[in-house]
Design a protein around this motif. Sequence first.
Motif, PDB file in Angstrom:
ATOM      1  N   GLU A  72     -61.532 -42.058  25.004  1.00  0.00           N
ATOM      2  CA  GLU A  72     -61.071 -42.312  26.371  1.00  0.00           C
ATOM      3  C   GLU A  72     -62.069 -43.164  27.153  1.00  0.00           C
ATOM      4  O   GLU A  72     -61.674 -44.049  27.916  1.00  0.00           O
ATOM      5  CB  GLU A  72     -60.805 -40.992  27.108  1.00  0.00           C
ATOM      6  CG  GLU A  72     -59.573 -40.263  26.600  1.00  0.00           C
ATOM      7  CD  GLU A  72     -59.821 -39.388  25.383  1.00  0.00           C
ATOM      8  OE1 GLU A  72     -58.893 -38.666  24.973  1.00  0.00           O
ATOM      9  OE2 GLU A  72     -60.942 -39.412  24.820  1.00  0.00           O
ATOM     10  N   ASP A  76     -60.500 -46.649  28.447  1.00  0.00           N
ATOM     11  CA  ASP A  76     -60.065 -46.531  29.843  1.00  0.00           C
ATOM     12  C   ASP A  76     -60.510 -47.794  30.580  1.00  0.00           C
ATOM     13  O   ASP A  76     -61.711 -48.040  30.718  1.00  0.00           O
ATOM     14  CB  ASP A  76     -60.695 -45.296  30.493  1.00  0.00           C
ATOM     15  CG  ASP A  76     -60.355 -45.159  31.969  1.00  0.00           C
ATOM     16  OD1 ASP A  76     -59.595 -45.998  32.523  1.00  0.00           O
ATOM     17  OD2 ASP A  76     -60.847 -44.202  32.587  1.00  0.00           O
ATOM     18  N   LEU A 112     -54.296 -42.004  30.899  1.00  0.00           N
ATOM     19  CA  LEU A 112     -55.228 -42.902  31.585  1.00  0.00           C
ATOM     20  C   LEU A 112     -54.548 -44.186  32.058  1.00  0.00           C
ATOM     21  O   LEU A 112     -55.198 -45.020  32.686  1.00  0.00           O
ATOM     22  CB  LEU A 112     -56.397 -43.263  30.664  1.00  0.00           C
ATOM     23  CG  LEU A 112     -57.293 -42.109  30.234  1.00  0.00           C
ATOM     24  CD1 LEU A 112     -58.304 -42.590  29.200  1.00  0.00           C
ATOM     25  CD2 LEU A 112     -57.997 -41.499  31.442  1.00  0.00           C
TER      26      LEU A 112
END
Length: 141
Positions: A72, A76, A112
């Motif tokens: 992530e 992101d 996200l």
Amino acid sequence: MVTTATATRPAGARSIADVLAEARSRLVRLGPLEAHAAWQQGALLVDIRPAAQRALEGEVPGALVIERNVLEWRLDPASEARLPVAAYDLQVVVLCSEGYTSSLAAASLQDLGVHRATDLVGGFKAWRAVGLPTTGGRSAP
């Protein structure tokens, strides 16, 4: 002694089967040949398996390795630790060993805002089983 298998589930708790089903309900999952075609057309193929598992099973040559514990942060678009390729419209195909962890990871990327994230049904093992390119590994068939 009460084991976790027989313990009373707290209010609001879900089983991993429930979490996995919810994650997959949001994904347009790809089979190995579909994933390969998407990759050839510009999708990012991301292998989230840890190094020891890749050494044992083998790897997809050219896939981007981002281990699960930092996925992530790397993809992101709003993260200070993001990779240059990170973008909300990026098509990402996540692969793990058998296609379970990758479903959870792809759903997390969607959370996200990386809305085109998905995963590979059957994971690396399915990729290898249909004869797509792999290298290395000590447990090759």
